[in-house]
Design an enzyme around this catalytic site. Structure first.
Site, mmCIF file in Angstrom:
data_model
loop_
_atom_site.group_PDB
_atom_site.id
_atom_site.type_symbol
_atom_site.label_atom_id
_atom_site.label_comp_id
_atom_site.label_asym_id
_atom_site.label_seq_id
_atom_site.Cartn_x
_atom_site.Cartn_y
_atom_site.Cartn_z
ATOM 1 N N ASN A 252 51.961 54.639 47.611
ATOM 2 C CA ASN A 252 51.797 53.774 46.439
ATOM 3 C C ASN A 252 53.165 53.329 45.919
ATOM 4 O O ASN A 252 53.885 52.631 46.613
ATOM 5 C CB ASN A 252 50.976 54.518 45.376
ATOM 6 C CG ASN A 252 50.236 53.604 44.452
ATOM 7 O OD1 ASN A 252 50.782 52.636 43.936
ATOM 8 N ND2 ASN A 252 48.958 53.878 44.214
ATOM 9 N N GLU B 289 49.570 45.956 36.126
ATOM 10 C CA GLU B 289 50.404 46.524 37.192
ATOM 11 C C GLU B 289 51.693 45.706 37.322
ATOM 12 O O GLU B 289 51.920 44.753 36.587
ATOM 13 C CB GLU B 289 49.644 46.495 38.530
ATOM 14 C CG GLU B 289 49.144 47.849 39.009
ATOM 15 C CD GLU B 289 50.248 48.698 39.615
ATOM 16 O OE1 GLU B 289 51.437 48.305 39.529
ATOM 17 O OE2 GLU B 289 49.935 49.770 40.160
ATOM 18 N N ASN C 191 51.207 47.100 48.358
ATOM 19 C CA ASN C 191 50.971 47.599 47.003
ATOM 20 C C ASN C 191 52.187 47.532 46.102
ATOM 21 O O ASN C 191 52.119 47.038 44.978
ATOM 22 C CB ASN C 191 50.455 49.041 47.103
ATOM 23 C CG ASN C 191 50.048 49.632 45.788
ATOM 24 O OD1 ASN C 191 50.884 50.036 44.986
ATOM 25 N ND2 ASN C 191 48.748 49.688 45.541
ATOM 26 N N ASP D 224 51.491 56.672 40.548
ATOM 27 C CA ASP D 224 51.336 55.289 40.991
ATOM 28 C C ASP D 224 52.737 54.685 41.002
ATOM 29 O O ASP D 224 53.547 55.002 41.852
ATOM 30 C CB ASP D 224 50.369 54.561 40.055
ATOM 31 C CG ASP D 224 49.858 53.241 40.613
ATOM 32 O OD1 ASP D 224 50.588 52.599 41.385
ATOM 33 O OD2 ASP D 224 48.741 52.835 40.247
ATOM 34 N N GLU E 30 39.772 44.302 43.316
ATOM 35 C CA GLU E 30 41.216 44.084 43.314
ATOM 36 C C GLU E 30 41.685 43.368 44.575
ATOM 37 O O GLU E 30 42.854 43.451 44.949
ATOM 38 C CB GLU E 30 41.957 45.411 43.170
ATOM 39 C CG GLU E 30 41.755 46.069 41.821
ATOM 40 C CD GLU E 30 42.644 47.283 41.626
ATOM 41 O OE1 GLU E 30 43.634 47.428 42.369
ATOM 42 O OE2 GLU E 30 42.353 48.079 40.729
#
Length: 310
Positions: free
Chosen positions: A186, A34, A128, A239, A152
């Site tokens: 997100n 990510e 996030n 995302d 996570e």
């Protein structure tokens, strides 16, 4: 026969891609990649491996200019389950941490400054993703992914009544909630002229009857208005998202990266063999798309230029 690399839905997509370009796998062996952020001054990319509690650093070398290449080292471990990242107007790293449920800035001396960890006296859910506006304000999303389990982050009960989008004032540090009606906000990105904020809602990741779309808002004086659905994702959920200088929006999805024109219609897809979580433009000319996808970091050259700042 090799699997196709592109899906062209609109002929305009052919002008954004390079038919002979390869999808380079730069690194693998992660659990969930990510938070890619490009450092042009250092010619390197930082990205998160959330479950393994580390931020990795991919550094370019001579070979990476024409193909794969580069080397990967550990930038920070433990990372507090770091997720989305960006740079502020001074070039400092800004990171969303699931583990501490806060947004932090890494100073030039390596110390960290907490930018946000609570709102109205209650802890945030699990910040996030994050972007920075020209006025110095920091905008971030706060879904519950980091507190759903111990994979996570750390499992916990939400304290916030909503899963919101927030703005941290660049001058005062004051935190305001600018949107409160998302299922799971997100990724987020500003348009090239930074007058529009795009926010992904990935609620369908855990409930198929909830959104899997990207919304757009007008931005003025630190407030959002004219809310509308910009685009829908037909494979998985949106995302991480980024924009380019031509006004196109690039979104992660289960089958790769989806590209949408300025009016929200899909131009095409870059098909990736792993579920994509996030992406960013980088390289000396900002025409290389770095893609974090499940266990791996990929990259591909395009004809367009990324709009992210600085």
């Amino acid at each position: 026969m090799a699997a196709p690399l592109y899906q062209i839905d609109d002929p305009a997509f052919s002008n954004l891609i390079i038919g002979s370009a390869a999808l380079d796998q730069l690194y693998t062996g992660c659990r969930w990649t990510e938070g890619p952020v490009w450092f042009d001054d250092l010619q390197c990319l930082l990205f998160s491996d959330i479950p393994n509690q580390r931020i990795l650093r991919w550094a370019a070398d001579a070979a990476s200019a024409v193909g794969g290449g580069g080397s990967v080292t550990t930038f920070r471990q433990p990372s507090q389950f770091a997720n989305g990242q960006t740079r502020d107007r001074q070039g400092r790293l800004v990171t969303c941490e699931h583990g501490t449920r806060r947004v932090v800035r890494t100073e030039t001396d390596g110390t960290t400054t907490v930018l946000a960890e609570a709102y109205q006296g209650k802890r945030l859910n699990s910040p996030n993703d994050v972007v920075v506006h020209p006025d110095g304000s920091i905008w971030f999303t706060d879904p519950t992914y980091g507190i759903l389990s111990d994979y996570e982050g750390y499992q916990a009960t939400p304290e916030q009544p909503v899963r919101g989008v927030y703005r941290v004032d660049g001058a005062t540090g004051a935190i305001t909630r600018v949107a409160d009606d998302f299922t799971q906000p997100n990724g987020l990105a500003f348009s090239a002229d930074e007058s529009t904020l795009y926010v992904a809602d990935s609620g369908a990741s855990h409930d198929p009857d909830t959104p899997r779309h990207i919304r757009a808002f007008d931005v003025q004086d630190g407030r959002l208005s004219r809310d509308r659905v910009f685009a829908l994702i037909d494979a998985g959920v949106p995302d991480g998202i980024r924009t380019d200088l031509a006004g196109n929006l690039w979104s992660s999805a289960a089958d790769g990266v989806h590209c949408f024109g300025p009016d929200g219609h899909r131009l095409g897809k870059i098909l990736v063999p792993e579920t994509v979580a996030n992406l960013c433009f980088g390289g000396p000319r900002r025409n290389r798309l770095f893609i974090t996808a499940t266990s791996s970091l990929y990259a591909i050259y395009l004809t367009t230029t990324g709009a992210q700042r600085p």
